[in-house]
Design a protein around this motif. Sequence first.
Motif, PDB file in Angstrom:
ATOM      1  N   ASN A  41      45.124  39.678  25.350  1.00 36.08           N
ATOM      2  CA  ASN A  41      46.157  40.599  24.896  1.00 36.08           C
ATOM      3  C   ASN A  41      45.530  41.860  24.303  1.00 36.08           C
ATOM      4  O   ASN A  41      45.955  42.978  24.612  1.00 36.08           O
ATOM      5  N   SER A  61      44.072  44.184  26.927  1.00 34.64           N
ATOM      6  CA  SER A  61      45.142  44.835  27.675  1.00 34.64           C
ATOM      7  C   SER A  61      45.859  45.893  26.840  1.00 34.64           C
ATOM      8  O   SER A  61      46.067  47.021  27.286  1.00 34.64           O
ATOM      9  N   ARG A  62      46.224  45.553  25.626  1.00 32.83           N
ATOM     10  CA  ARG A  62      47.009  46.468  24.791  1.00 32.83           C
ATOM     11  C   ARG A  62      46.214  47.678  24.315  1.00 32.83           C
ATOM     12  O   ARG A  62      46.741  48.781  24.233  1.00 32.83           O
ATOM     13  N   GLU A 108      50.354  46.543  29.189  1.00 38.38           N
ATOM     14  CA  GLU A 108      50.207  45.361  30.042  1.00 38.38           C
ATOM     15  C   GLU A 108      49.501  45.820  31.316  1.00 38.38           C
ATOM     16  O   GLU A 108      50.122  46.320  32.249  1.00 38.38           O
ATOM     17  N   ARG A 163      45.164  42.385  33.908  1.00 40.11           N
ATOM     18  CA  ARG A 163      45.289  41.238  33.008  1.00 40.11           C
ATOM     19  C   ARG A 163      45.841  40.038  33.774  1.00 40.11           C
ATOM     20  O   ARG A 163      46.811  40.155  34.516  1.00 40.11           O
ATOM     21  N   ARG A 207      47.320  36.967  32.468  1.00 41.02           N
ATOM     22  CA  ARG A 207      47.777  36.260  31.275  1.00 41.02           C
ATOM     23  C   ARG A 207      47.802  34.748  31.455  1.00 41.02           C
ATOM     24  O   ARG A 207      47.394  34.000  30.567  1.00 41.02           O
ATOM     25  N   ARG A 249      54.817  46.926  29.188  1.00 44.00           N
ATOM     26  CA  ARG A 249      55.694  46.464  30.273  1.00 44.00           C
ATOM     27  C   ARG A 249      56.875  47.420  30.470  1.00 44.00           C
ATOM     28  O   ARG A 249      58.023  46.999  30.584  1.00 44.00           O
TER      29      ARG A 249
END
Length: 185
Positions: free
Chosen positions: A54, A57-58, A68, A72, A74, A118
């Motif tokens: 996370n 990605s962030r 997002e 990534r 997840r 997102r």
Amino acid sequence: MSDSSYLNSVLKQFEYYKSLGDKTFSQLNKEQLFWEYNSESNSIAIIVKHIVGNMLSRWTNFLTEDGEKKWRERDNEFINTFSKKEDMLTYWNKGWNCLFNAIQVLKKEDLEKIVYIRNQGHTVSEAINRQLCHYSYHIGQITFIGKMILNESWESLSIAKNASKDYNNNRFSKEKTRKHFTEDL
């Protein structure tokens, strides 16, 4: 609270939550880090893998790209790929370095800019708060699992059971000050 005070406070909060993870990891061996309560639960190592996935990605290109990232994966964050405690710790630090590098360059003028996660718009301050809450949630899981595993051997990361009165007496015996609570830890 001024905008620069907010950014300083947020950095200290993130540092505090990182330290809770670090202090938990220092008490546990590899087997304990990889322990799962049942097939539907996550080990500490898997929670770390998710948090770092996370973070990367962030916080990579935080102001210019959706949080997002297309790269990534997840779902793979919930499959353990660590074989050593050191590998997990290296990955943990990689995520935190990405986060700290992104926040340390922010200016107060950035706080009202819009970033996307997102395709959902957030002000920078909202995005920071979202991640602060997300990471504190998972680090709470990490410390709770560590405490369950170690039971009586657990070294408390805050005020120990039955020590509140002494702690408060000590705090109230001092002059009032204005500083971030983590400065005394």
